[in-house]
Scaffold this motif. Sequence first.
Motif, PDB file in Angstrom:
ATOM      1  N   LEU A 278       0.848  -1.189   0.000  1.00  0.00           N
ATOM      2  CA  LEU A 278       0.000   0.000   0.000  1.00  0.00           C
ATOM      3  C   LEU A 278       0.886   1.243   0.000  1.00  0.00           C
ATOM      4  O   LEU A 278       1.880   1.283   0.737  1.00  0.00           O
ATOM      5  CB  LEU A 278      -0.876   0.075   1.248  1.00  0.00           C
ATOM      6  CG  LEU A 278      -1.873  -1.053   1.528  1.00  0.00           C
ATOM      7  CD1 LEU A 278      -1.326  -1.965   2.605  1.00  0.00           C
ATOM      8  CD2 LEU A 278      -3.200  -0.469   1.941  1.00  0.00           C
ATOM      9  N   ALA A 279       0.503   2.228  -0.794  1.00  0.00           N
ATOM     10  CA  ALA A 279       1.229   3.492  -0.788  1.00  0.00           C
ATOM     11  C   ALA A 279       0.222   4.613  -0.934  1.00  0.00           C
ATOM     12  O   ALA A 279      -0.502   4.668  -1.930  1.00  0.00           O
ATOM     13  CB  ALA A 279       2.236   3.523  -1.934  1.00  0.00           C
ATOM     14  N   GLN A 280       0.139   5.471   0.070  1.00  0.00           N
ATOM     15  CA  GLN A 280      -0.736   6.636  -0.080  1.00  0.00           C
ATOM     16  C   GLN A 280       0.046   7.730  -0.778  1.00  0.00           C
ATOM     17  O   GLN A 280       1.137   8.103  -0.346  1.00  0.00           O
ATOM     18  CB  GLN A 280      -1.248   7.122   1.276  1.00  0.00           C
ATOM     19  CG  GLN A 280      -2.264   8.270   1.104  1.00  0.00           C
ATOM     20  CD  GLN A 280      -3.029   8.592   2.364  1.00  0.00           C
ATOM     21  OE1 GLN A 280      -2.541   8.408   3.471  1.00  0.00           O
ATOM     22  NE2 GLN A 280      -4.249   9.119   2.182  1.00  0.00           N
ATOM     23  N   GLU A 285      -4.786   9.464  -2.748  1.00  0.00           N
ATOM     24  CA  GLU A 285      -5.171   8.137  -3.218  1.00  0.00           C
ATOM     25  C   GLU A 285      -4.263   7.084  -2.565  1.00  0.00           C
ATOM     26  O   GLU A 285      -3.073   7.317  -2.436  1.00  0.00           O
ATOM     27  CB  GLU A 285      -4.884   8.114  -4.719  1.00  0.00           C
ATOM     28  CG  GLU A 285      -5.892   7.468  -5.609  1.00  0.00           C
ATOM     29  CD  GLU A 285      -5.514   7.651  -7.089  1.00  0.00           C
ATOM     30  OE1 GLU A 285      -4.655   6.901  -7.551  1.00  0.00           O
ATOM     31  OE2 GLU A 285      -6.072   8.553  -7.751  1.00  0.00           O
ATOM     32  N   VAL A 286      -4.847   5.953  -2.189  1.00  0.00           N
ATOM     33  CA  VAL A 286      -4.005   4.840  -1.731  1.00  0.00           C
ATOM     34  C   VAL A 286      -3.907   3.830  -2.878  1.00  0.00           C
ATOM     35  O   VAL A 286      -4.931   3.393  -3.405  1.00  0.00           O
ATOM     36  CB  VAL A 286      -4.574   4.158  -0.476  1.00  0.00           C
ATOM     37  CG1 VAL A 286      -3.691   2.979  -0.057  1.00  0.00           C
ATOM     38  CG2 VAL A 286      -4.691   5.161   0.659  1.00  0.00           C
ATOM     39  N   ILE A 287      -2.688   3.501  -3.274  1.00  0.00           N
ATOM     40  CA  ILE A 287      -2.464   2.539  -4.348  1.00  0.00           C
ATOM     41  C   ILE A 287      -2.179   1.188  -3.704  1.00  0.00           C
ATOM     42  O   ILE A 287      -1.315   1.085  -2.830  1.00  0.00           O
ATOM     43  CB  ILE A 287      -1.247   2.952  -5.198  1.00  0.00           C
ATOM     44  CG1 ILE A 287      -1.354   4.410  -5.632  1.00  0.00           C
ATOM     45  CG2 ILE A 287      -1.052   2.015  -6.372  1.00  0.00           C
ATOM     46  CD1 ILE A 287      -2.150   4.647  -6.840  1.00  0.00           C
ATOM     47  N   ILE A 288      -2.921   0.170  -4.124  1.00  0.00           N
ATOM     48  CA  ILE A 288      -2.784  -1.168  -3.546  1.00  0.00           C
ATOM     49  C   ILE A 288      -2.416  -2.151  -4.646  1.00  0.00           C
ATOM     50  O   ILE A 288      -3.154  -2.320  -5.621  1.00  0.00           O
ATOM     51  CB  ILE A 288      -4.106  -1.602  -2.881  1.00  0.00           C
ATOM     52  CG1 ILE A 288      -4.509  -0.599  -1.789  1.00  0.00           C
ATOM     53  CG2 ILE A 288      -3.976  -3.002  -2.294  1.00  0.00           C
ATOM     54  CD1 ILE A 288      -5.993  -0.538  -1.541  1.00  0.00           C
ATOM     55  N   GLY A 289      -1.247  -2.759  -4.539  1.00  0.00           N
ATOM     56  CA  GLY A 289      -0.817  -3.713  -5.559  1.00  0.00           C
ATOM     57  C   GLY A 289      -0.390  -4.988  -4.905  1.00  0.00           C
ATOM     58  O   GLY A 289      -0.399  -5.101  -3.691  1.00  0.00           O
ATOM     59  N   SER A 290       0.049  -5.917  -5.639  1.00  0.00           N
ATOM     60  CA  SER A 290      -0.165  -6.143  -7.039  1.00  0.00           C
ATOM     61  C   SER A 290       0.103  -7.605  -7.331  1.00  0.00           C
ATOM     62  O   SER A 290       0.801  -8.277  -6.576  1.00  0.00           O
ATOM     63  CB  SER A 290       0.786  -5.266  -7.860  1.00  0.00           C
ATOM     64  OG  SER A 290       0.604  -5.492  -9.233  1.00  0.00           O
TER      65      SER A 290
END
Lengths: 417, 484
Positions: A278-280, A285-290
Amino acid sequence: MNRATDIVVIGGGAIGGAVAYYAARKGLHVTLIDQPKRGRATSASAGGLWSLGESVGLGCGVIFHKAQLDAGTAAPGHGPAQLPPAFLDFAMASNAMFPQLAQELHDDVGIDIELERTSLLFLIFDEGDEAFARTLWKDCPCGRQLIDWLTPEEVAAAEPALTRELRGALRFNGDDQVNPYKLADALRAGAIHHGAKLLSHTEVVGIEVFEGRVQAVQTSTERIPCSIVVNAAGAWAGQVGRMAGLDVPVYPVRGQIVGTQSLPHLTTACISTSDCYLAQKHHGEVIIGSTTEHVGFNVDVTTSAIQTLCAGAVRAVPALADVDIKRVWSGLRPGSPDELPILGPVNGLRGYLNAAGLFRTGIVNAPLTGLVVADMAAGDPVSHPVEAFLMARFQNGTQVVAGDATPMRQHGMASAK
Amino acid sequence: MTAPLVIIGGGPAGMATAIEAAKAGLACTLLDEAPRLGGQVYRQPPREFRLTEQQMHNRDYRRGAALRAEFAAVGDRIELRSETAVVGLEGGHEIVWTSREASGTLRAEHLVIATGAYERPVPFPGWTVPGVMTAGGAQSLVKTLHVQPGRRALVAGTGPLLLVAANQLHQAGVEIVAVLEAGRPTWSPRVLPKVWGEWQLLHDAWTYWRGLRRARIPVHFNHTVFEAHGRDEVEAVSYGPIDPVTWQPQRERVQRAEVDLLVVGFGLVPNTALAELAGCRHEYMHEVGGWIPVRTPHMETTVPGVFAVGDGAGVAGALVAIQEGRIAGISAAERAGVLSAAEANRRRAPALERLRSLARVRGLLDEMSRLRLGLSELAAPSTLACRCEEVSLSEVDNAIQQGAQDLQAVKLLTRLGMGPCQGRNCGPSMAMHLANKLGRGPADTGRINPRPPLKPVTLGAMAQLNVSATADADLAALAHGDPR
């Protein structure tokens, strides 16, 4: 010879942009050719600069390893693969270039690449996580100067939004983040600022070779004579290589990503678990990968992948359960058989340089890749050794071997054929 | 879980599908987003509201009531799941749904997509100021919430829904300054033979005209809105004439009206997101709203077992939607083996005949309100093209200057269409803008591809999703890294 163009860079993502930027700064006449394609990894990326974390198997490595364990295709007890020291050195050196690069790009073209000092936290939920964390704590290739072991109380104090169901966390200092779009935009604009020519929405259809030397690049509309061509075509590098008669072993590796709506400040650090990362980002926006999938150039998204990523994210940050998904997308990482970049010249073809196969680490490795490839194009001393990354390692059968051959690596080699 | 027939959407098309399938003896499951059946056009007010005499006599109300009665008669054979949104579709038949309480997947042997249409957004300076409202938005405030959306209004756009909205607003007590119809007058003796027999439609049109006439509301043809003024709310609107052929604004003849409400309705765009996720081939038909799934006369798409009906397969109104739904319900039953071919043909015949008759009128309405490219010149450089990601028209033009030739390329350069609406608010208008700028047809400017989740859904709902056996197989394939 026509000297209007010294160097043609094929591919306008972070890597091609960085090569063009550093080459233009050296005073070379650069033409950068870009054809935006669905799945281009720069636009799909989360923008993590996890030079240490990625080297020891965090980020997508540990997620993929767990998926394999669940599916019974990995031997239990083995942690995800670590990459060799040559890679770690390269990634650390590249990561170290960001503060200065951010300043230079801001001065040159006024674009803020949103470099944030976040660090990367590996969350320890269970015994398996703890065993993996212990190995890293004991044998981190960088020693302990960059890592901290956090107790549950320390985690809760530093990141109150994280679940309390943790046995602790490992913090990797120096593993930060940028905005990947802004980075690519700024590198392209910076290249232009220093005199490069950008041909956007232009397809390369051929590379002209005569007597073992690159002569020109043919686009759908024109022929561009040049002394150097750089293959920075990301997941499409294999196709561009074939235009020059080369077998560049790069293939697409799909990763699916979930993005949330913009949120108020939730987490400071980038988070890596065995379910997801997770990276806010700067804008909330929080990006959730992958995922890590070998499905060719297919850029679909799948329900099961979204479900797994969402469940992993909610497990790590419970408050995310009530947050709306804004968007789900997928990107195509440029994978190579040993997961290492493919850089520099090739045997038997003068005037050709690879800047390819950056797999999961194209963003963090963009500055140094750009610099060393520009060094080679200009005939300057190379700023960092690249022997471990030459394509010759495949041609001569003397492949760099990193630790155990994991199932992931074996699979990668099989699918490259 | 596998269902023999799943219908997505509880408007006229979906209801008619369910009615015919149930009559034929095929069990079906109807998923509807709304709390009560009827879709936009036959939307029912909440039970707490008492209907006025006037509403009881409203034609749409009566037709909706007739359809609901037909539905109720076979209702025991239909599993209705209200307030259930479909957020994804895999492999053409695997439905991912969410409701307030739960989420899950459902496998459909046969699938009927009846997802309707959404209102076509047309950007102009001030189109995002509060007090600017779509015709449908204004209608639902009046119809279901009994809220008067403003005191003094201007109504602008094109097509029959504009007249309907103006009438309803007037009945709700809103003062209508004028109706601005971008097209030309519809009715002339010349068209009479074409509508012969379709008295219902003729009567509808007449009723709406008479309503406006009686209320002394002027209708200006070949006129439209130029700009909405005001910062926090609409204070005034500039409008004026447009070229009758190209619809380019003739700004030298601008007028101004002090209003607190601007209702805009430029027709509808078929909601094809599910048909696209299903992998159905689409074609561009400007007259019926743009991209629509290619269908057989029995409403089947290019994906076997997947049908598309109603406005979501080409905007044509509720009467057409009902007939298409009937045909799809019968055809799905035939495919499922509960109806013989002969019996299916016998049952389909009246609906097919009715469609042919309606098609004549439909052609006429389509031509009247066919959007012209000049409309895309209403927007100024600073006008927002993409509301979600706040991309202005000048940023889009920059991208075009850099070589972007289609929506996909503009999206990669500007983030247009990357917000939660997935391009519904910007795709259709920017396709027209690109077409106008590049001298192409709107069909050649590409599309923004829909992606799951199609509707706002929380991470929690997705996390709880019980991924079915097929999807589990996908998951195993992912872990192995096998090409699928």
